[in-house]
Design a protein around this motif. Structure first.
Motif, PDB file in Angstrom:
ATOM      1  N   THR A  42     101.359  72.984  53.710  1.00 46.92           N
ATOM      2  CA  THR A  42     100.471  73.960  54.592  1.00 46.92           C
ATOM      3  C   THR A  42      99.688  75.144  53.436  1.00 46.92           C
ATOM      4  O   THR A  42      99.190  75.755  54.192  1.00 46.92           O
ATOM      5  CB  THR A  42     100.945  74.662  55.790  1.00 46.92           C
ATOM      6  N   SER A  43      99.744  75.003  52.298  1.00 50.83           N
ATOM      7  CA  SER A  43      99.551  76.225  51.526  1.00 50.83           C
ATOM      8  C   SER A  43      97.975  76.475  51.559  1.00 50.83           C
ATOM      9  O   SER A  43      97.163  75.515  51.607  1.00 50.83           O
ATOM     10  CB  SER A  43      99.914  75.990  49.939  1.00 50.83           C
ATOM     11  N   GLN A  44      97.578  77.593  51.417  1.00 51.63           N
ATOM     12  CA  GLN A  44      96.396  78.224  51.395  1.00 51.63           C
ATOM     13  C   GLN A  44      95.871  78.129  49.875  1.00 51.63           C
ATOM     14  O   GLN A  44      94.485  78.641  49.860  1.00 51.63           O
ATOM     15  CB  GLN A  44      95.983  79.429  52.090  1.00 51.63           C
ATOM     16  N   ARG A  64     106.497  77.436  52.547  1.00 48.21           N
ATOM     17  CA  ARG A  64     104.624  77.583  52.356  1.00 48.21           C
ATOM     18  C   ARG A  64     104.627  78.263  50.867  1.00 48.21           C
ATOM     19  O   ARG A  64     105.136  79.275  50.834  1.00 48.21           O
ATOM     20  CB  ARG A  64     104.260  78.341  53.553  1.00 48.21           C
ATOM     21  N   ASP A  82     105.759  72.644  51.999  1.00 53.72           N
ATOM     22  CA  ASP A  82     105.773  72.138  53.361  1.00 53.72           C
ATOM     23  C   ASP A  82     104.256  71.642  53.324  1.00 53.72           C
ATOM     24  O   ASP A  82     103.810  71.002  54.526  1.00 53.72           O
ATOM     25  CB  ASP A  82     105.932  73.103  54.565  1.00 53.72           C
TER      26      ASP A  82
END
Length: 169
Positions: free
Chosen positions: A124-126, A160, A122
């Protein structure tokens, strides 16, 4: 309910002459890499309840070697549906996972498994950009996704990326 989906490309395969692709075993490098993938999953606290594995020799060997490093690995569901699967086919297998399972793993082949990993992300990965899949999904790639809701509702762009590695031993 948040669920965990692990997508794995089999470890490095040998290319002995005369063997059909389905029967290719792991190369020495693959036999070293697969346990590293299992240890990495254990270090990430990932404990799949379901494992869907391609019927090809190299994927079954990959799963056996990485599962030996997990605390409580599930008995794999081995199917040639994964061997021939594109990203859409693999997504349908994910959508059909048992509702009671909160964590699942798919061990498969490129291009399908890498395409599915890219499609699910999506954005939004950290996970730091340098540690994400780039330019493909090499052998022994392991992508861990967090999925909200039921398996049946998993869609492209709906997961994610929480961890990624290319296991090398």
């Amino acid at each position: 309910m948040a669920r965990t989906l692990v997508l794995i490309r089999h470890a490095k395969a040998a290319s002995p002459g005369g063997l059909p692709d389905h029967e290719r075993p792991l190369a020495g490098q693959g036999r070293r890499d697969a346990p590293v993938a299992g240890r990495w999953l254990r270090s990430q606290g990932v404990s799949p309840q379901v494992a869907i594995v391609s019927g090809a020799v190299r994927t079954r060997q990959t799963y056996r070697l990485l599962a030996a490093e997990l605390a409580d690995p599930p008995e794999p569901v081995v199917t040639d549906d994964v061997y021939y699967a594109g990203a859409g086919d693999l997504l349908e297998l994910v959508r059909a996972l048992p509702v009671e399972a909160s964590s699942a793993m798919v061990v498969a082949h490129n291009p399908g498994i890498g395409m599915l990993a890219g499609a699910l992300d999506d954005g939004t990965s950290q996970v730091p950009a340098g540690d994400r899949p780039r330019g493909g999904f090499p052998t022994s790639s392991v992508a861990v996704f967090s999925v909200d809701g039921d398996w049946a509702a998993v869609d492209p762009g709906a997961a994610r990326l929480v961890a990624f590695t290319v296991a090398r031993g």
